[in-house]
Design a protein around this motif. Sequence first.
Motif, PDB file in Angstrom:
ATOM      1  N   ALA A 168      -9.848  30.055 -52.605  1.00  0.00           N
ATOM      2  CA  ALA A 168      -8.795  30.846 -51.978  1.00  0.00           C
ATOM      3  C   ALA A 168      -8.449  30.401 -50.555  1.00  0.00           C
ATOM      4  O   ALA A 168      -7.259  30.324 -50.205  1.00  0.00           O
ATOM      5  N   PRO A 169      -9.431  30.078 -49.686  1.00  0.00           N
ATOM      6  CA  PRO A 169      -9.071  29.693 -48.310  1.00  0.00           C
ATOM      7  C   PRO A 169      -8.275  28.396 -48.217  1.00  0.00           C
ATOM      8  O   PRO A 169      -7.642  28.130 -47.186  1.00  0.00           O
ATOM      9  N   LEU A 170      -8.301  27.578 -49.274  1.00  0.00           N
ATOM     10  CA  LEU A 170      -7.630  26.276 -49.224  1.00  0.00           C
ATOM     11  C   LEU A 170      -6.244  26.286 -49.877  1.00  0.00           C
ATOM     12  O   LEU A 170      -5.531  25.277 -49.801  1.00  0.00           O
ATOM     13  N   ARG A 171      -5.861  27.376 -50.485  1.00  0.00           N
ATOM     14  CA  ARG A 171      -4.635  27.351 -51.301  1.00  0.00           C
ATOM     15  C   ARG A 171      -3.369  27.136 -50.482  1.00  0.00           C
ATOM     16  O   ARG A 171      -2.472  26.409 -50.901  1.00  0.00           O
ATOM     17  N   ARG A 172      -3.261  27.759 -49.336  1.00  0.00           N
ATOM     18  CA  ARG A 172      -2.058  27.534 -48.527  1.00  0.00           C
ATOM     19  C   ARG A 172      -1.956  26.076 -48.108  1.00  0.00           C
ATOM     20  O   ARG A 172      -0.869  25.481 -48.151  1.00  0.00           O
ATOM     21  N   LYS A 173      -3.057  25.483 -47.715  1.00  0.00           N
ATOM     22  CA  LYS A 173      -3.051  24.079 -47.325  1.00  0.00           C
ATOM     23  C   LYS A 173      -2.648  23.204 -48.502  1.00  0.00           C
ATOM     24  O   LYS A 173      -1.881  22.245 -48.349  1.00  0.00           O
ATOM     25  N   ARG A 174      -3.141  23.527 -49.698  1.00  0.00           N
ATOM     26  CA  ARG A 174      -2.782  22.752 -50.889  1.00  0.00           C
ATOM     27  C   ARG A 174      -1.299  22.919 -51.214  1.00  0.00           C
ATOM     28  O   ARG A 174      -0.632  21.974 -51.635  1.00  0.00           O
ATOM     29  N   LEU A 175      -0.776  24.117 -51.022  1.00  0.00           N
ATOM     30  CA  LEU A 175       0.643  24.344 -51.286  1.00  0.00           C
ATOM     31  C   LEU A 175       1.507  23.541 -50.320  1.00  0.00           C
ATOM     32  O   LEU A 175       2.526  22.950 -50.721  1.00  0.00           O
TER      33      LEU A 175
END
Length: 274
Positions: free
Chosen positions: A173-180
Amino acid sequence: MSKGLFPFESGRFVRRAGRPIARPGLMARLDAADGMVVLVAGTGAGKSTLLDAWVAARGGALVDLAHEGLEAVPADGVLAIDGVTDRHVPALRTLAGRPGVVVAAQEELGLPGAVRLSSCELGFAEDETYQVLAAAFGDAEAADVLAPDLHLLTNGWPALVGLAAAWLAQHPAPLRRKRLLALARAEAGLAEFLIPAVLAGLAEADRELVRRLAYLPGPLGVAGDLVPVAPFAQGLLRRPGWFAVPAGWKAALRAELPLSAAEVERMAAAELAV
């Protein structure tokens, strides 16, 4: 393909069961039409999924012209016809006065008087993009944060929304914005990047299910309590316990997950034996 030919042990699949987006507005438009409705959009617009949901809700029949002919069309009742092309138009004109008929095609059809729904109307609204993310994450709050950016990136195209949601769900979850944000900078097309990326993140048993479904001409009835492998292996609402790969994904999945000629032949022989 009958249930049980390719049994999968239910204990190997512990994924959260996904649910199709309800799309009440589109369902109401199909119900309200006085004549035939034609869904016209390219691969990945959700035409087949909408037809499946509509037929399941209204108790009608769905004929897929990729696997069967128009002789399979029942004489009455709600009717959906998928995989329509120009060559089917003369036969479809005989159904023009019949109520409750919806057909799906990738190209424009010469069917005067039919109500037309285009790709713009079939695309997800931002709230529907949110629903896909919420189902993938199992976290409504996290989905709410990312839905606006994902909707903007995909223009609400259902196939891309489903792919991106499945890929993001594979990350913490903490990495999802960065992946998006990284997805927005991908040099390849979104589908070309996401299909192999999502497949790489699946469990081996899930990839095997997707592989087999991609090579079958029609849906598969699976023995055991199986849930969908979103977005590739989708459960059919009109046939509980049956699964299929949307037609638009099959070529790409076969390229990514090839089967030997001998295995394809064995699967075809098993189907003929039913």
